[in-house]
Design a protein around this motif. Structure first.
Motif, short mmCIF file in Angstrom:
data_model
loop_
_atom_site.label_atom_id
_atom_site.label_comp_id
_atom_site.label_asym_id
_atom_site.label_seq_id
_atom_site.Cartn_x
_atom_site.Cartn_y
_atom_site.Cartn_z
N VAL A 404 9.28 43.15 -60.23
CA VAL A 404 9.68 44.27 -61.06
C VAL A 404 8.76 45.43 -60.72
O VAL A 404 7.54 45.36 -60.97
N ARG A 419 8.59 45.04 -70.54
CA ARG A 419 9.56 44.31 -71.36
C ARG A 419 10.48 43.47 -70.48
O ARG A 419 10.83 42.33 -70.84
N THR A 420 10.88 44.03 -69.34
CA THR A 420 11.76 43.29 -68.44
C THR A 420 11.08 42.04 -67.93
O THR A 420 11.67 40.95 -67.90
N THR A 431 8.37 35.97 -62.27
CA THR A 431 8.44 37.42 -62.13
C THR A 431 7.05 38.02 -62.02
O THR A 431 6.12 37.57 -62.69
N ILE A 453 12.51 50.10 -61.89
CA ILE A 453 12.68 50.91 -63.09
C ILE A 453 11.99 52.23 -62.80
O ILE A 453 10.76 52.29 -62.67
N TRP A 532 19.92 50.32 -72.32
CA TRP A 532 19.00 49.18 -72.25
C TRP A 532 19.78 47.86 -72.39
O TRP A 532 19.49 46.87 -71.71
N TRP A 535 21.40 47.09 -69.11
CA TRP A 535 20.40 46.52 -68.18
C TRP A 535 20.18 45.04 -68.48
O TRP A 535 20.17 44.20 -67.57
N GLN A 536 20.04 44.70 -69.74
CA GLN A 536 19.84 43.30 -70.10
C GLN A 536 21.06 42.47 -69.71
O GLN A 536 20.93 41.35 -69.20
N LEU A 539 21.08 41.82 -65.99
CA LEU A 539 20.12 40.77 -65.63
C LEU A 539 20.64 39.40 -66.02
O LEU A 539 20.53 38.43 -65.25
N MET A 547 18.99 36.44 -72.02
CA MET A 547 17.75 37.22 -72.07
C MET A 547 17.20 37.16 -73.50
O MET A 547 17.79 37.73 -74.43
#
Length: 868
Positions: A404, A419-420, A431, A453, A532, A535-536, A539, A547
């Motif tokens: 990330v 947060r990701t 990660t 990001i 947001w 994005w979640q 993923l 998530m």
């Protein structure tokens, strides 16, 4: 040099929040003093100026002195300042009494010589002047402090210039304008930096002149360079209405009476008939000459004084004109006019006043920006601490580590990156976290999956920490990244014209180097929870895991809506007989009561299916019953249904001892296929242009199913996906559409939307192989041209002539028109094949417009691509 810039930034904000607080006082007091004379005149009508008397001239200085003596005034007159302007009061300065540092000054009626009342408000302005020059401290101590503050202000001005140096320094708009509709930090930064640029020259003048007055070690060398003895130099500005009061001597008796110098004044009038202001200074001892300082009506500024020395009998001993002075001495006389702005007339005085009064603005906005940065830094620290508690979960998902990478200006991108990482680690995905500021393309090559990001700073620029990475990524020597797959969350502010400009540029460069997106780029406006959630969701869809911490309200945008079963209604071949692969127009209608909502540029993600005969052959090969019930993705279905939507098992996978459920548990769903939409919601259906692909002698799974295997009436599971990287600009500006083959789908939706909005300055460049077989778009486009809804269309058929000709060639041939449209603010949309067309168009644009202009278009969101 990021390290040097960071150091200057630290110094800038530290000095700003310390010395800046005191500079507010100096700025406000300087603004008040800017129009002291005018304010005193307004407060004292009939004193600073009296009504002119018809038929009478002003009294001369000797006559005024005689009138004062006749009225019984016992004070000794030291100097008198008179003006040629009718009604302007004279100023009389008396010799100081014993124990006084300087004498008393008072205005006198220019027609009678009588002393006028004391000026109301003069004491206030004296206090303001002492605050401005010495901070109400003793003179020697105060001027050193204000001199130090002047140096601080100079440092703040120059460091601010360095820190805000725009990406394109030759663009005056980058320097002098910002969008006043911005909010929050963006508005504060624009106000602080742009107004600071406007005021920069004034602050440089303020500080340099202030330092000259404050420090002898500065003033001495300057005076020597100018050829002026220090005692004669303009060592400090005059205060208030008492011009010249800084150079008085403590004499109580003057042997030569002011009233006895009539020959002196007569000689002056004969010699200098064009005077507008004159100050007569009488000598300390009898027999010495009288000194007269005077301004000519054509004086370039209010300190361009001429000087005369006249003997008591009227003989001129010295006549020194300002225009004849050496350049150094003339330059020295401009110190005070430059400080006040009077050197540039009334405009300069107003400008300097506004600049002085603006100092609190910089202190306030600087403090707010500093506090905002501190708040975000604390938030990032809190997020990192929370992440530290979950550094080592048991990673359940096999595969390489996911990187990330964040590019952050004020901390928001870093906070979202943290947060990701926390979400992915909690879901069992190995990660790591890293700033792009410490990366290059060679390091990027060692990662197979990267989640970026990226914030946008200002008008499409990269954050400071990412400038080096952006430059390396854009260089010709950047390492290719064909095996890198990436996701991108682009942060921006929609009030900027170049919304998510750096994210778009980053996406473009990654495409150029061969990297492949994991899913469409997600654009996030401010703190938008919906983005947001997208994005979640992206993923979750890619990694196939939930998530943790997802907010139900932010899972998907309304127009994403999840998957639904649409019905394939019609399908027809667009290019019969073409040398290229067959291209089909596929139309799908939605289920009843499904609201339709998307914009031009949107995509559909289709869940592909294997052809029934392919599934049946696999079941027979493995000896499996397709109707056997199994559990799949949380619900019960048939084994055949799982095979239809999954990657089929390799031969022999269903060996002895392997149950159907065990086989299903090891299978994974086929990846989604994305297609550009050629229709809009008001059409009531989704129209796709799908070219058949062939692999290993057979049709591609998705294209084969949509164009051959699925019969009309078949249900097709799909969802509509927003594609912000190719979304409509939405403004009535010129638009250039470039594409080939099935890329016409994405261009067609944009063209129809613009025509419905009444935007008709559209230019289409479309390429295919042969007009006779591939000219399927011409009839529709020609009708638009005939209706005036399309300004220009170029059709390029590569096989219809030798040598072959492509859309990029048509672009180069129309270079002048292209440049003119771009200069008029045109937005470019490119849709079609990445290899060949898109790369060729990109090269043609750089050849015609220049690499810098193309980069600017990307950053401004004016070069948008949907390529595959």
């Amino acid at each position: 040099m990021p390290g040097l810039k960071k150091l200057w930034f630290q110094l800038h904000w530290f000095v700003g929040i310390t010395a800046g607080s005191v500079l507010i006082l100096i700025g406000l007091s300087g603004g008040v003093l800017s129009f002291q004379q005018e304010l005193l005149s307004a407060l004292n009508p009939g004193t600073a100026s009296v009504l002119p008397v018809a038929g009478r001239n002003h009294l001369s200085p000797p006559e005024i002195a005689a009138a004062l003596r006749k009225a019984g005034d016992q004070h000794v007159v030291q100097r008198i300042t008179v003006h040629a302007e009718p009604g302007r009061a004279a100023q009389v300065t008396f010799a100081p009494l014993a124990g006084q540092r300087r004498g008393h000054s008072q205005l006198a009626d220019p027609y009678s010589g009588a002393l006028l009342p004391e000026l109301a408000g003069e004491a206030f302005f004296d206090w303001v002047e002492r605050l401005h020059r010495w901070l109400l401290l003793p003179r020697d101590q105060g001027k050193s402090i204000t001199g130090g503050l002047a140096i601080c202000l100079l440092g703040l001005s120059l460091s601010g210039l360095y820190l805000r140096w725009p990406r394109h320094p030759l663009s005056w708009r980058s320097w002098l304008t910002f969008d006043t509709a911005l909010k929050g930090r963006s508005f504060l930064w624009g106000l602080h930096s742009v107004v600071g640029t406007w005021a920069l020259a004034g602050y440089v003048l303020f500080t340099l002149t202030g330092v000259y007055w404050a420090f002898d070690w500065v003033r001495g060398p300057v005076d020597r360079w100018a050829g002026t003895p220090a005692r004669q130099a303009e060592a400090s500005p005059p205060g208030g209405s008492r011009a010249g009061r800084e150079s008085s001597s403590a004499q109580t008796v003057l042997p030569l009476a002011a009233a006895d110098s009539a020959p002196v004044w007569a000689s002056f009038i004969r010699t200098s008939p064009t005077w507008q202001q004159a100050q007569v200074r009488w000598p300390d001892r009898a027999g010495q000459p009288v000194q007269i300082l005077w301004l000519d009506v054509d004086a370039p500024h209010d300190r361009a004084r001429n000087q005369m020395r006249i003997a008591p009998d009227g003989h001129v001993l010295r006549d020194e004109r300002y225009a004849d002075l050496p350049i150094g001495r003339r330059a020295l006389t401009t110190v005070y006019p430059l400080h006040t702005g009077s050197y540039f007339g009334m405009t300069g005085r107003i400008a300097m006043m506004l600049i002085s009064l603006a100092l609190p603005l910089f202190a306030i906005t600087g403090w707010l920006l500093y506090l905002d940065r501190r708040r975000k830094a604390r938030a990032v620290l809190s997020e990192r601490r929370a992440l530290a508690g979950a550094l080592s979960p048991p990673f359940a998902i096999d595969g390489p580590k996911v990187l990330v990478a964040f590019a952050s200006q004020a901390g928001r991108a870093e906070r979202l990156a943290v947060r990701t990482v926390a979400m992915l680690r909690a879901a069992g995905v190995d990660t790591s976290l890293q700033s792009v500021g410490s990366m290059d393309t060679e390091q990027l090559r060692h990662h197979q999956q990267v989640l970026f990001i990226a914030s946008t700073f200002g008008e499409g620029d990269s954050p400071d920490s990412a400038r080096r990475f952006a430059r390396l990524l854009a260089s010709d020597t950047a390492a290719s990244l064909p095996h890198v797959r990436y996701g991108l969350l682009a942060l921006g502010d929609r009030q900027y014209q170049a919304f998510c400009g750096f994210g778009l540029a980053l996406d473009h460069q990654l495409h150029r180097l061969g990297a492949q997106p994991l899913f469409p780029m997600v654009e996030m406006d401010g703190e938008d929870p919906l983005a947001w959630g997208l994005w979640q969701t992206a993923l979750m869809g890619h990694f196939g895991v939930p998530m943790p911490g997802m907010h139900d309200a932010a899972v998907a945008a309304p127009d994403e809506g999840g998957f639904h079963d649409w019905t394939l209604s019609t399908r027809h071949l667009c290019n019969p007989g073409s040398q290229g692969a067959p291209l089909f127009s596929v139309q799908l209608v939605p289920p009843e009561n499904l609201p339709l909502s998307w914009q031009a540029g949107a995509l559909v993600e289709v869940q592909p299916c294997h052809a029934p005969e392919v599934v049946q052959a696999c079941l027979q090969r493995e000896g499996l019953d397709g109707e056997q019930a199994v559990q799949w993705q949380g619900h019960e279905t048939s084994l055949r249904a799982v095979f239809v939507r999954s990657v089929l098992p390799t031969p022999g996978a269903a060996s002895d001892g392997v149950s159907a459920q065990d086989l299903v548990d090891g299978m994974r769903a086929m990846a989604l296929r994305s297609y550009s939409m050629a229709s809009l919601p008001n059409d009531g259906h989704v129209q796709l242009l799908v070219r058949q692909a062939r692999h290993d002698g057979g049709l591609g799974v998705a294209s084969g199913w949509l164009t051959a295997h699925a019969v009309p009436g078949t249900r097709v599971r799909l969802r509509v996906v927003t594609n912000m990287a190719f979304a409509s600009d939405g403004r009535d500006v010129p638009a250039i559409f470039i594409g080939n083959g099935s890329g016409y789908a994405g261009l067609r939706a944009h063209l129809i939307e613009r025509m419905q909005q009444g935007f008709h300055r559209n230019w289409l460049l479309f390429g295919e192989r042969q007009r006779a077989h591939d000219g399927f778009v011409e009839a529709e486009v020609q009708s638009w041209l005939a209706m005036g809804k399309l300004e220009r269309a170029d059709f390029v058929y590569s096989r219809d002539q030798a040598p072959r000709r492509y859309v990029q060639d048509a672009l180069k041939e129309s270079a002048d028109t292209l440049c003119a449209w771009v200069a008029d603010g045109a937005v470019l949309y490119v849709c079609g094949s990445l290899q060949g067309m898109a790369a060729g168009v990109d090269a043609a644009l750089q050849a015609v417009l220049g690499a810098t202009v193309v980069e600017d278009l990307i950053a401004q969101g004016r070069y948008r691509r949907d390529v595959y």
